[in-house]
Design an enzyme around this catalytic site. Sequence first.
Site, PDB file in Angstrom:
ATOM      1  N   ASP A  35      -0.475   5.667  -3.554  1.00 34.92           N
ATOM      2  CA  ASP A  35       0.624   6.255  -3.044  1.00 34.92           C
ATOM      3  C   ASP A  35       1.247   7.566  -4.325  1.00 34.92           C
ATOM      4  O   ASP A  35       1.453   7.427  -5.508  1.00 34.92           O
ATOM      5  CB  ASP A  35       1.827   5.246  -2.760  1.00 34.92           C
ATOM      6  CG  ASP A  35       2.546   5.500  -1.972  1.00 34.92           C
ATOM      7  OD1 ASP A  35       2.994   5.388  -0.097  1.00 34.92           O
ATOM      8  OD2 ASP A  35       3.432   6.693  -1.783  1.00 34.92           O
ATOM      9  N   ASN A  97       4.799  -1.593   6.649  1.00 35.26           N
ATOM     10  CA  ASN A  97       6.030  -0.931   7.792  1.00 35.26           C
ATOM     11  C   ASN A  97       5.732  -0.425   9.483  1.00 35.26           C
ATOM     12  O   ASN A  97       4.478  -0.211   9.328  1.00 35.26           O
ATOM     13  CB  ASN A  97       6.964   0.272   7.265  1.00 35.26           C
ATOM     14  CG  ASN A  97       7.792   0.050   5.479  1.00 35.26           C
ATOM     15  OD1 ASN A  97       7.909  -1.454   5.771  1.00 35.26           O
ATOM     16  ND2 ASN A  97       7.135   0.715   4.664  1.00 35.26           N
ATOM     17  N   GLU A 105       6.970   6.246   8.029  1.00 33.00           N
ATOM     18  CA  GLU A 105       6.608   7.249   8.027  1.00 33.00           C
ATOM     19  C   GLU A 105       5.095   7.770   8.818  1.00 33.00           C
ATOM     20  O   GLU A 105       5.336   9.003   9.257  1.00 33.00           O
ATOM     21  CB  GLU A 105       7.385   7.745   6.279  1.00 33.00           C
ATOM     22  CG  GLU A 105       6.218   9.460   5.673  1.00 33.00           C
ATOM     23  CD  GLU A 105       6.661   9.260   4.641  1.00 33.00           C
ATOM     24  OE1 GLU A 105       5.996  10.421   3.962  1.00 33.00           O
ATOM     25  OE2 GLU A 105       7.638   8.759   3.433  1.00 33.00           O
ATOM     26  N   VAL A 106       4.419   7.115   8.202  1.00 33.18           N
ATOM     27  CA  VAL A 106       3.073   7.975   8.733  1.00 33.18           C
ATOM     28  C   VAL A 106       2.352   6.446   9.888  1.00 33.18           C
ATOM     29  O   VAL A 106       2.081   5.590   9.233  1.00 33.18           O
ATOM     30  CB  VAL A 106       1.946   7.225   7.378  1.00 33.18           C
ATOM     31  CG1 VAL A 106       0.605   7.958   7.574  1.00 33.18           C
ATOM     32  CG2 VAL A 106       3.215   8.988   6.167  1.00 33.18           C
ATOM     33  N   HIS A 110      -1.069   1.504   7.011  1.00 31.97           N
ATOM     34  CA  HIS A 110      -1.284   0.784   6.246  1.00 31.97           C
ATOM     35  C   HIS A 110      -0.617  -0.364   5.781  1.00 31.97           C
ATOM     36  O   HIS A 110       0.511  -0.598   5.877  1.00 31.97           O
ATOM     37  CB  HIS A 110      -1.222   2.413   5.000  1.00 31.97           C
ATOM     38  CG  HIS A 110       0.619   2.922   5.605  1.00 31.97           C
ATOM     39  ND1 HIS A 110       0.444   3.234   6.965  1.00 31.97           N
ATOM     40  CD2 HIS A 110       2.016   2.836   4.951  1.00 31.97           C
ATOM     41  CE1 HIS A 110       2.331   3.833   6.954  1.00 31.97           C
ATOM     42  NE2 HIS A 110       2.404   3.270   5.696  1.00 31.97           N
TER      43      HIS A 110
END
Length: 126
Positions: A35, A97, A105-106, A110
């Site tokens: 990350d 998430n 966020e992305v 993931h």
Amino acid sequence: MAYVYDDQNIFAKILRGEIPNKTVLETDHALAFEDIDPQAPTHVLVIPKGPYVNFDHFAGSASEAEIAGFVRAVGQVAETLGIAEGSGGNGYRLLSNSGADGVQEVPHLHVHLCAGRVLGRMISKA
Ligand code: 5GP
């Protein structure tokens, strides 16, 4: 609701080699990399190579081979990093998430693998 995958997201660009990454492991179905803003001494992201927005999208649409390949890659990363308790490590936290409440966020599935210190309670109650 059907998911629409945005192939301009950052992880899609990483998969295409358009953005560099610090790779920990690459397999036929998954890529693991550090990350960029680590929240723990060890903070690695593992992503499937296919175009899936989040975990439920992946679970509902990916092939058996993609699912097995991704899950096995996560375990392999934990072993490789020396954090798996089964190999004498101190353990880790695995989380993914999704969406607005998950504060994703992305928009490419993931999982975060965090380790290297006691990580505290899972989420705040507030
Ligand atoms: P999310 O909130 O979507 O679960 O987490 C996205 C994660 O991706 C964050 O922890 C963030 O630091 C990481 N990230 C965002 N952009 C990049 C990037 O360009 N490279 C890497 N390696 N990680 C990124």
